[in-house]
Write a protein that holds these residues in place. Structure first.
Motif, PDB file in Angstrom:
ATOM      1  N   VAL A 309     -11.313  -5.635  10.028  1.00  0.00           N
ATOM      2  CA  VAL A 309     -12.504  -6.324   9.497  1.00  0.00           C
ATOM      3  C   VAL A 309     -12.458  -7.810   9.896  1.00  0.00           C
ATOM      4  O   VAL A 309     -13.162  -8.228  10.816  1.00  0.00           O
ATOM      5  CB  VAL A 309     -12.624  -6.176   7.963  1.00  0.00           C
ATOM      6  N   ALA A 310     -11.663  -8.596   9.215  1.00  0.00           N
ATOM      7  CA  ALA A 310     -11.567 -10.023   9.547  1.00  0.00           C
ATOM      8  C   ALA A 310     -10.341 -10.617   8.860  1.00  0.00           C
ATOM      9  O   ALA A 310     -10.159 -10.431   7.663  1.00  0.00           O
ATOM     10  CB  ALA A 310     -12.815 -10.761   9.079  1.00  0.00           C
ATOM     11  N   PRO A 311      -9.512 -11.350   9.626  1.00  0.00           N
ATOM     12  CA  PRO A 311      -8.304 -11.933   9.027  1.00  0.00           C
ATOM     13  C   PRO A 311      -8.622 -12.978   7.960  1.00  0.00           C
ATOM     14  O   PRO A 311      -7.827 -13.204   7.054  1.00  0.00           O
ATOM     15  CB  PRO A 311      -7.568 -12.571  10.204  1.00  0.00           C
ATOM     16  N   ALA A 312      -9.808 -13.595   8.077  1.00  0.00           N
ATOM     17  CA  ALA A 312     -10.141 -14.682   7.143  1.00  0.00           C
ATOM     18  C   ALA A 312     -10.200 -14.197   5.692  1.00  0.00           C
ATOM     19  O   ALA A 312     -10.009 -14.986   4.759  1.00  0.00           O
ATOM     20  CB  ALA A 312     -11.476 -15.302   7.522  1.00  0.00           C
ATOM     21  N   LEU A 313     -10.435 -12.907   5.485  1.00  0.00           N
ATOM     22  CA  LEU A 313     -10.500 -12.418   4.092  1.00  0.00           C
ATOM     23  C   LEU A 313      -9.125 -12.427   3.440  1.00  0.00           C
ATOM     24  O   LEU A 313      -8.997 -12.500   2.227  1.00  0.00           O
ATOM     25  CB  LEU A 313     -11.069 -10.992   4.061  1.00  0.00           C
ATOM     26  N   ARG A 314      -8.075 -12.375   4.268  1.00  0.00           N
ATOM     27  CA  ARG A 314      -6.682 -12.389   3.820  1.00  0.00           C
ATOM     28  C   ARG A 314      -6.421 -11.320   2.749  1.00  0.00           C
ATOM     29  O   ARG A 314      -5.939 -11.629   1.660  1.00  0.00           O
ATOM     30  CB  ARG A 314      -6.246 -13.780   3.282  1.00  0.00           C
ATOM     31  N   ILE A 315      -6.744 -10.080   3.058  1.00  0.00           N
ATOM     32  CA  ILE A 315      -6.461  -9.001   2.110  1.00  0.00           C
ATOM     33  C   ILE A 315      -5.664  -7.891   2.804  1.00  0.00           C
ATOM     34  O   ILE A 315      -6.066  -7.382   3.851  1.00  0.00           O
ATOM     35  CB  ILE A 315      -7.767  -8.423   1.508  1.00  0.00           C
ATOM     36  N   GLY A 316      -4.544  -7.545   2.184  1.00  0.00           N
ATOM     37  CA  GLY A 316      -3.717  -6.447   2.668  1.00  0.00           C
ATOM     38  C   GLY A 316      -3.139  -5.705   1.479  1.00  0.00           C
ATOM     39  O   GLY A 316      -3.575  -5.920   0.340  1.00  0.00           O
ATOM     40  N   TRP A 317      -2.168  -4.847   1.727  1.00  0.00           N
ATOM     41  CA  TRP A 317      -1.585  -4.118   0.598  1.00  0.00           C
ATOM     42  C   TRP A 317      -0.155  -3.674   0.863  1.00  0.00           C
ATOM     43  O   TRP A 317       0.301  -3.636   2.006  1.00  0.00           O
ATOM     44  CB  TRP A 317      -2.439  -2.904   0.233  1.00  0.00           C
ATOM     45  N   ILE A 318       0.511  -3.326  -0.232  1.00  0.00           N
ATOM     46  CA  ILE A 318       1.827  -2.679  -0.171  1.00  0.00           C
ATOM     47  C   ILE A 318       1.678  -1.358  -0.913  1.00  0.00           C
ATOM     48  O   ILE A 318       1.158  -1.343  -2.030  1.00  0.00           O
ATOM     49  CB  ILE A 318       2.898  -3.538  -0.884  1.00  0.00           C
ATOM     50  N   ALA A 319       2.109  -0.260  -0.282  1.00  0.00           N
ATOM     51  CA  ALA A 319       2.140   1.038  -0.957  1.00  0.00           C
ATOM     52  C   ALA A 319       3.610   1.407  -1.123  1.00  0.00           C
ATOM     53  O   ALA A 319       4.334   1.531  -0.131  1.00  0.00           O
ATOM     54  CB  ALA A 319       1.412   2.090  -0.127  1.00  0.00           C
ATOM     55  N   ALA A 320       4.052   1.556  -2.358  1.00  0.00           N
ATOM     56  CA  ALA A 320       5.495   1.748  -2.610  1.00  0.00           C
ATOM     57  C   ALA A 320       5.692   2.411  -3.974  1.00  0.00           C
ATOM     58  O   ALA A 320       4.746   2.513  -4.770  1.00  0.00           O
ATOM     59  CB  ALA A 320       6.190   0.388  -2.581  1.00  0.00           C
ATOM     60  N   PRO A 321       6.916   2.824  -4.275  1.00  0.00           N
ATOM     61  CA  PRO A 321       7.192   3.390  -5.601  1.00  0.00           C
ATOM     62  C   PRO A 321       6.793   2.402  -6.712  1.00  0.00           C
ATOM     63  O   PRO A 321       6.919   1.181  -6.543  1.00  0.00           O
ATOM     64  CB  PRO A 321       8.699   3.621  -5.583  1.00  0.00           C
ATOM     65  N   GLU A 322       6.337   2.977  -7.806  1.00  0.00           N
ATOM     66  CA  GLU A 322       5.795   2.163  -8.913  1.00  0.00           C
ATOM     67  C   GLU A 322       6.745   1.074  -9.404  1.00  0.00           C
ATOM     68  O   GLU A 322       6.333  -0.037  -9.718  1.00  0.00           O
ATOM     69  CB  GLU A 322       5.500   3.114 -10.067  1.00  0.00           C
ATOM     70  N   MET A 323       8.032   1.412  -9.434  1.00  0.00           N
ATOM     71  CA  MET A 323       9.011   0.454  -9.941  1.00  0.00           C
ATOM     72  C   MET A 323       9.019  -0.830  -9.106  1.00  0.00           C
ATOM     73  O   MET A 323       9.091  -1.935  -9.630  1.00  0.00           O
ATOM     74  CB  MET A 323      10.391   1.096  -9.886  1.00  0.00           C
ATOM     75  N   LEU A 324       8.918  -0.620  -7.812  1.00  0.00           N
ATOM     76  CA  LEU A 324       8.907  -1.769  -6.903  1.00  0.00           C
ATOM     77  C   LEU A 324       7.596  -2.553  -7.051  1.00  0.00           C
ATOM     78  O   LEU A 324       7.585  -3.792  -7.070  1.00  0.00           O
ATOM     79  CB  LEU A 324       9.090  -1.260  -5.467  1.00  0.00           C
ATOM     80  N   ILE A 325       6.500  -1.809  -7.190  1.00  0.00           N
ATOM     81  CA  ILE A 325       5.185  -2.469  -7.344  1.00  0.00           C
ATOM     82  C   ILE A 325       5.197  -3.342  -8.605  1.00  0.00           C
ATOM     83  O   ILE A 325       4.712  -4.475  -8.591  1.00  0.00           O
ATOM     84  CB  ILE A 325       4.054  -1.397  -7.399  1.00  0.00           C
ATOM     85  N   GLU A 326       5.773  -2.840  -9.665  1.00  0.00           N
ATOM     86  CA  GLU A 326       5.842  -3.619 -10.923  1.00  0.00           C
ATOM     87  C   GLU A 326       6.620  -4.907 -10.728  1.00  0.00           C
ATOM     88  O   GLU A 326       6.236  -5.970 -11.177  1.00  0.00           O
ATOM     89  CB  GLU A 326       6.548  -2.798 -12.004  1.00  0.00           C
ATOM     90  N   ARG A 327       7.735  -4.795 -10.032  1.00  0.00           N
ATOM     91  CA  ARG A 327       8.589  -5.963  -9.773  1.00  0.00           C
ATOM     92  C   ARG A 327       7.828  -7.010  -8.946  1.00  0.00           C
ATOM     93  O   ARG A 327       7.859  -8.201  -9.224  1.00  0.00           O
ATOM     94  CB  ARG A 327       9.840  -5.475  -9.033  1.00  0.00           C
ATOM     95  N   LEU A 328       7.115  -6.508  -7.912  1.00  0.00           N
ATOM     96  CA  LEU A 328       6.387  -7.430  -7.033  1.00  0.00           C
ATOM     97  C   LEU A 328       5.212  -8.073  -7.778  1.00  0.00           C
ATOM     98  O   LEU A 328       4.899  -9.254  -7.586  1.00  0.00           O
ATOM     99  CB  LEU A 328       5.895  -6.702  -5.781  1.00  0.00           C
TER     100      LEU A 328
END
Ligand SMILES: Cc1ncc(COP(=O)(O)O)c(C=O)c1O
Length: 464
Positions: A309-328
């Protein structure tokens, strides 16, 4: 003019006390003057007390606090920084990449005409009606719930088994890697990664005493033996770009992905899978993500909307186990309260109906045509001085020039004499005579013009 340039850099704090300034040769190339002119400017600045030449080592910004009492000693302060400066070539590319007077054969982003302008405008208009919405305040560290749900749904379609609780929104993929470095890798970790690699052009893993082990991209198929040969005592993790690698455009097969998955589990090596070019395939669909083979939560899958789409929006994601997502998410609340909600809502609106899919489908066709055009020009004009492989997706053609062509010289000649930017392969860790050419950004006309100039300077350079 040159003395003023250097003096301004120092006084504005861009070049700080203790920093080594660019070599005489680089300055001479940058200003297109001979070395004698540079030496005269250097002597003048030395007499003013701004710089100091150390024999056999180079010229440094001097600790001139005594003569220029208002300056802070930033060099000393920054010695404590956990981040190193980028190498000079990368700093120069970063600076010139936003200059519209240059032709950007280097750029890893979509050209203006490929950004879905109308669809983005529609999405933004819709988002403007959210202003009275409660979610317009500080959000949690996980990101905009509706967007997390949509991303989870899209990932499920690629065979990844997860739900929205496994998704954390980031400000792009680089930010995702940065967040994982601080929030998940322990100090003294050994990070294994493919080379050449995008990651070599950043310093994202150069902190917390992290050790780096490079695996040549073409050896990844041999992951089992590579791992068996390393007796790494510290914690380990693998960073990998399996699909349309930046810079080479290559991908690894499903067989290699399975092998990597299996042996990373056996040796307890978590995988960070950077899959940012996945949507941009030109022939058949991309090979399934490593994360889709993961049954034990060993793989952290990251991506963003910068390439589609466009880098200027600066949106990405991490898909990972819930425990790690909570920590992050907790780290996000300690550091920046999450990514811009506004940008997340715009992406959500774009993804919600068929707008995104329609756009990406069209994008794939255009990018493929641009790739084919670049290949045609290469075939016609470069076969005697270089070789390359045909990428099946992404933005780049990775070309290897004949050994007698000096890539650094070519890079500076193109900047100084033609205002053309290419990305030399050494910034990605390549030891060969390589250059990354991008067909994503410029028009066909500009691509042609730039390639003819590149050929001209490469041929001149070879005959020297
Ligand atoms: C492989 C790879 N990962 C990550 C990034 C960073 O992208 P983002 O804009 O999502 O931070 C890039 C950008 O060029 C890339 O090529």
């Amino acid at each position: 003019m040159i003395a003023k340039y250097i003096r301004d850099k120092i006084l504005q704090g861009d070049w700080f006390i203790g920093m080594k300034i660019p070599s005489h040769r680089n300055l001479a190339e940058q200003f297109d003057v001979n070395r004698v002119t540079i030496i005269k400017s250097i002597e003048l600045l030395e007499s003013e007390g701004f710089i100091l030449t150390k024999k056999g080592s180079g010229t440094y910004v001097k600790d001139y606090l005594n003569t220029h009492a208002t300056m802070n000693n930033w060099a000393h302060t920054m010695e404590w920084s956990i981040k190193e400066r980028s190498e000079y070539t990368v700093q120069l590319i970063n600076k010139l990449e936003t200059d519209p007077n240059y032709l950007h054969i280097s750029k890893g982003e979509l050209g203006k005409s490929l950004i879905p302008e109308t669809k983005l405008q529609q999405a933004m208009v819709t988002v403007s009606s959210y202003i009275s919405d409660l979610s317009f305040g500080y959000n949690n560290g996980y990101g905009y719930l509706n967007l997390r749900k949509l991303i989870a749904k899209r990932l499920q379609e690629t065979g990844i088994d997860l739900n929205y609780e496994n998704i954390l929104i980031t400000s792009g993929s680089l930010h995702a890697i940065q967040l994982l470095t601080t929030g998940f890798l322990s100090q003294n970790t050994t990070i294994l990664f493919n080379t050449p690699s995008y990651i070599e052009s950043t310093h994202v893993f150069d902190s917390f005493n992290i050790k780096k082990v490079r695996i040549p991209y073409t050896n990844l198929y041999n992951f089992k033996n590579i791992i068996a040969n390393y007796s790494i005592k510290t914690e380990k993790a693998l960073y990998i770009e399996p699909t349309y690698n930046n810079p080479t455009g290559e991908s690894i097969s499903i067989k290699t992905r399975k092998e990597i998955m299996r042996y990373s589990q056996i040796h307890n090596i978590p995988i960070i899978e950077d899959d940012i070019y996945r949507d941009l395939y030109f022939t058949s669909n991309s090979v399934p993500p490593i994360k889709s083979l993961d049954k034990t939560g060993n793989v952290i899958h990251i991506s963003s909307f910068s390439k589609s789409v466009a880098p200027a929006l600066r949106i990405g994601w991490i898909a990972a186990p819930e425990m790690l997502i909570e920590r992050l998410a907790d780290i996000r609340m300690q550091s920046d309260y999450g990514s811009s909600i506004l940008s997340q809502m715009v992406i959500y609106e774009l993804l919600k109906n068929d707008n995104f899919d329609e756009h990406v489908k069209q994008l794939r066709h255009i990018l493929k045509d641009k790739r084919d055009y670049m290949l045609d020009v290469l075939n016609q004009h470069f076969s005697h001085i270089a070789t390359w492989k045909i990428p099946n997706g992404g933005f780049f053609i990775w070309i290897t020039f004949e050994k007698n062509i000096d890539i650094k010289q070519l890079f500076f000649d193109l900047i100084n004499k033609e205002k053309i930017l290419i990305n030399p392969g050494y910034i990605y860790g390549s030891k060969d005579n390589t250059v990354r050419l991008s067909f994503a950004y410029e028009t066909l006309e500009n691509i042609y013009h730039a390639l003819i100039k590149i050929k001209h300077y490469a041929t001149l350079n070879a005959n020297k």
